[in-house]
Design a protein around this motif. Structure first.
Motif, PDB file in Angstrom:
ATOM      1  N   UNK A 193     -11.158 -12.542  17.961  1.00 19.92           N
ATOM      2  CA  UNK A 193     -10.191 -11.503  18.303  1.00 19.92           C
ATOM      3  C   UNK A 193      -9.427 -11.132  17.046  1.00 19.92           C
ATOM      4  N   UNK A 194      -9.307  -9.841  16.840  1.00 15.52           N
ATOM      5  CA  UNK A 194      -8.668  -9.303  15.646  1.00 15.52           C
ATOM      6  C   UNK A 194      -7.504  -8.458  16.152  1.00 15.52           C
ATOM      7  N   UNK A 195      -6.311  -8.688  15.607  1.00 17.13           N
ATOM      8  CA  UNK A 195      -5.130  -7.975  16.088  1.00 17.13           C
ATOM      9  C   UNK A 195      -4.595  -7.056  15.005  1.00 17.13           C
ATOM     10  N   UNK A 196      -4.391  -5.800  15.371  1.00 12.14           N
ATOM     11  CA  UNK A 196      -3.797  -4.854  14.422  1.00 12.14           C
ATOM     12  C   UNK A 196      -2.642  -4.140  15.108  1.00 12.14           C
ATOM     13  N   UNK A 197      -1.664  -3.745  14.294  1.00  8.41           N
ATOM     14  CA  UNK A 197      -0.628  -2.848  14.789  1.00  8.41           C
ATOM     15  C   UNK A 197      -1.011  -1.445  14.366  1.00  8.41           C
ATOM     16  N   UNK A 198      -0.633  -0.464  15.175  1.00  8.67           N
ATOM     17  CA  UNK A 198      -0.906   0.917  14.828  1.00  8.67           C
ATOM     18  C   UNK A 198       0.301   1.760  15.198  1.00  8.67           C
ATOM     19  N   UNK A 199       0.660   2.721  14.366  1.00 10.85           N
ATOM     20  CA  UNK A 199       1.799   3.588  14.668  1.00 10.85           C
ATOM     21  C   UNK A 199       1.345   5.003  14.980  1.00 10.85           C
ATOM     22  N   UNK A 200       0.097   5.148  15.342  1.00  8.09           N
ATOM     23  CA  UNK A 200      -0.464   6.472  15.618  1.00  8.09           C
ATOM     24  C   UNK A 200      -1.320   6.937  14.467  1.00  8.09           C
ATOM     25  N   UNK A 201      -1.060   6.368  13.276  1.00  5.55           N
ATOM     26  CA  UNK A 201      -1.765   6.792  12.074  1.00  5.55           C
ATOM     27  C   UNK A 201      -2.189   5.588  11.230  1.00  5.55           C
ATOM     28  N   UNK A 202      -1.200   4.795  10.830  1.00  4.45           N
ATOM     29  CA  UNK A 202      -1.477   3.657   9.948  1.00  4.45           C
ATOM     30  C   UNK A 202      -1.866   2.424  10.763  1.00  4.45           C
ATOM     31  N   UNK A 203      -2.847   1.688  10.232  1.00  9.96           N
ATOM     32  CA  UNK A 203      -3.305   0.463  10.891  1.00  9.96           C
ATOM     33  C   UNK A 203      -2.935  -0.735  10.015  1.00  9.96           C
ATOM     34  N   UNK A 204      -2.305  -1.754  10.613  1.00 12.55           N
ATOM     35  CA  UNK A 204      -1.903  -2.943   9.851  1.00 12.55           C
ATOM     36  C   UNK A 204      -2.412  -4.204  10.549  1.00 12.55           C
ATOM     37  N   UNK A 205      -3.349  -4.929   9.916  1.00 11.02           N
ATOM     38  CA  UNK A 205      -3.836  -6.176  10.518  1.00 11.02           C
ATOM     39  C   UNK A 205      -2.732  -7.235  10.554  1.00 11.02           C
ATOM     40  N   UNK A 206      -2.605  -7.924  11.676  1.00  8.32           N
ATOM     41  CA  UNK A 206      -1.573  -8.973  11.771  1.00  8.32           C
ATOM     42  C   UNK A 206      -2.150 -10.344  12.113  1.00  8.32           C
ATOM     43  N   UNK A 207      -3.464 -10.454  12.170  1.00 14.56           N
ATOM     44  CA  UNK A 207      -4.003 -11.800  12.364  1.00 14.56           C
ATOM     45  C   UNK A 207      -5.269 -11.834  13.189  1.00 14.56           C
ATOM     46  N   UNK A 208      -5.918 -12.988  13.153  1.00 11.90           N
ATOM     47  CA  UNK A 208      -7.148 -13.196  13.917  1.00 11.90           C
ATOM     48  C   UNK A 208      -6.983 -14.460  14.755  1.00 11.90           C
ATOM     49  N   UNK A 209      -7.773 -14.551  15.800  1.00 18.38           N
ATOM     50  CA  UNK A 209      -7.689 -15.737  16.664  1.00 18.38           C
ATOM     51  C   UNK A 209      -9.002 -15.923  17.396  1.00 18.38           C
ATOM     52  N   UNK A 210      -9.201 -17.116  17.916  1.00 19.19           N
ATOM     53  CA  UNK A 210     -10.319 -17.359  18.820  1.00 19.19           C
ATOM     54  C   UNK A 210      -9.773 -17.979  20.087  1.00 19.19           C
TER      55      UNK A 210
END
Ligand code: AMP
Ligand code: GLY
Length: 423
Positions: A193-210
């Motif tokens: 699982x890959x987690x990103x934040x998005x503000x409608x335009x910019x994507x920012x990865x915040x971590x991975x998990x299993x």
């Protein structure tokens, strides 16, 4: 800043715990919360799937920022109602939340975005669906289109199982969620699982998990909401992460914006990785539970700044300060889960547990009665710990689990077994 978190599971306890570490937070209310959340924040009770009720609560309590935990309020358009009322909210619109609410919609977006995912076909009637399954053969995956509490996916290892799944879905077993069915190619590989934040335009990865979805050790038995997780996921190397971002996440976000439904919030990207190539399994429009618990333990106070920046469209230029460490959470569930289980058994020993920036017991289905903590759901507690290594985090998490006196509960003893090489 006065903050309201919607939800009452382990995910929301972890979110509340992280938010409270940030000095920006003046007042925190969680609705509905649980017994663990009630020890650190105010809890409130109103219908969090009702936009008007949520807006009214926000106005009465001078809330500045709302963080939506689960998918149900998003799929009910609560984030839209809040935004219409001028409230700052972390969470996607109803239209953008279709990335979780409709598997067929997600497939259509992946096609338009060129994002690698399993081959598929969509059906609204049983006969052509069965014909397709017979032609494709097994293994094959049958999915109810809509939200089915994680139970609408049948990974069929033989044709008969897949045909039976079609009968169940069109027979109404999954309600409206099964009115349309997506049949997918079976993908082999390792999941992450890959987690990103998005503000409608910019994507920012915040971590991975299993996560560990099966109830039993060695990944056996029926699927659950998740029995334990760790972060980071070793399979998500820098190269795989880069591919997932460039080939899957960014094109999806661009396609959503192009359609006039820009995505704002956290995007949970479920991936299948084989030979260094990630393919999309599913999107969720919220943090995973229990994945959130390990992410929050690693992010701490900055989680609030990042979520606020996503809500305000300021992610460009934001950075995540990572501790080079590991976190693990182990879920304690009521005996019988994910089938029938009893509520109301007493949990003892919680007061003896450490509560630090590195060790926390996050509550999920708990309730307090006459000073006692009682089980009130299927997944009940999440013992969560950090460490310099995954093995160190695991030792701490299990020490907490072992210190809890709850004969009516159980937990898997092997969370992290793949990453720790115990195959
Ligand atoms: P989902 O709810 O879409 O995440 O599906 C639940 C689980 O089913 C996933 O976590 C995978 O383990 C499995 N799964 C879903 N789709 C596929 C697929 N196309 N191939 C193999 N496994 C799948
Ligand atoms: N742990 C899986 C999920 O939250 O969907």
């Amino acid at each position: 800043m006065n903050i309201l978190i919607l939800g009452g599971g382990g995910r929301e306890h972890a979110l509340a715990w992280a938010v409270l570490q940030n000095p920006k937070c003046d007042r925190l209310i969680v609705a509905p919360g649980n017994a663990g959340i009630a020890r650190i924040a105010e809890c409130a009770s109103f219908d969090i799937e009702n936009g008007a009720a949520t807006v009214a609560f926000v106005e009465e309590n001078a809330i500045d920022f709302v963080i939506v935990g689960p998918e149900a309020p998003l799929a009910a358009g609560v984030a839209d109602r809040l935004r219409d009322a001028g409230v700052l909210v972390f969470g996607p619109s109803l239209e953008a939340a279709r990335l979780e609410a409709s598997k067929g919609f997600t497939k259509e977006i992946c096609d338009a975005a060129g994002a690698p995912t399993a081959g598929y076909a969509r059906f609204t009637e049983a006969a052509p669906a069965k014909e397709y399954i017979r032609a494709e053969g097994a293994p094959i995956v049958v999915k109810a289109d809509g939200l089915a509490a994680g139970k609408g996916v049948i990974v069929a290892m033989d044709v008969d199982t897949a045909l039976a799944a079609i009968d169940d879905m069109f027979g109404g077993e999954f309600g409206a969620a099964g009115a349309e069915v997506v049949i997918e190619e079976f993908m082999e590989g390792e999941e992450a699982s890959f987690f990103v934040l998005c503000d409608g335009e910019t994507v920012l990865p915040i971590g991975t998990a299993q996560d560990h979805k099966r109830v039993g050790e060695g990944d056996t038995g029926p699927n659950t909401g998740g029995m334990g997780a760790y972060s980071p996921a070793p399979v998500m190397t820098d190269a795989v992460t880069e591919k997932a971002l460039e080939e899957i996440v960014k094109p999806t976000m661009a396609e959503m914006a192009r359609r006039g439904a820009p995505y704002q919030g956290v995007l949970y990207v479920g991936l299948m990785i084989k030979d260094g190539q990630p393919r999309l399994v599913e999107y969720n429009v919220r943090f995973g539970d229990p994945e959130c618990q390990v992410l929050m333990m690693r992010l701490g106070a900055q989680a609030l700044d990042l979520m606020q920046a996503a809500a305000e469209g300021r992610l460009a230029g934001m950075r995540v300060n990572w501790a080079e460490d590991h976190a693990m959470t182990v879920v304690l569930a009521a005996r019988g889960y994910p089938g029938a289980y009893e509520k109301g058994s007493e949990i003892r020993g919680l007061d003896s547990l450490p509560e630090t920036s590195e060790e926390m017991c996050f509550h999920a289905g708990t309730v307090e009665k006459d000073g006692r903590i009682l089980a009130n759901g299927g997944r009940v507690l999440n013992v969560t710990a950090r460490g310099d290594s995954l093995a160190a985090a695991r030792a701490r998490a299990y020490a907490m689990a072992d210190a809890i006196d709850w004969p009516e509960g159980f937990y898997r003893r092997d969370i992290g077994w793949r990453a720790l090489g115990e195959v």
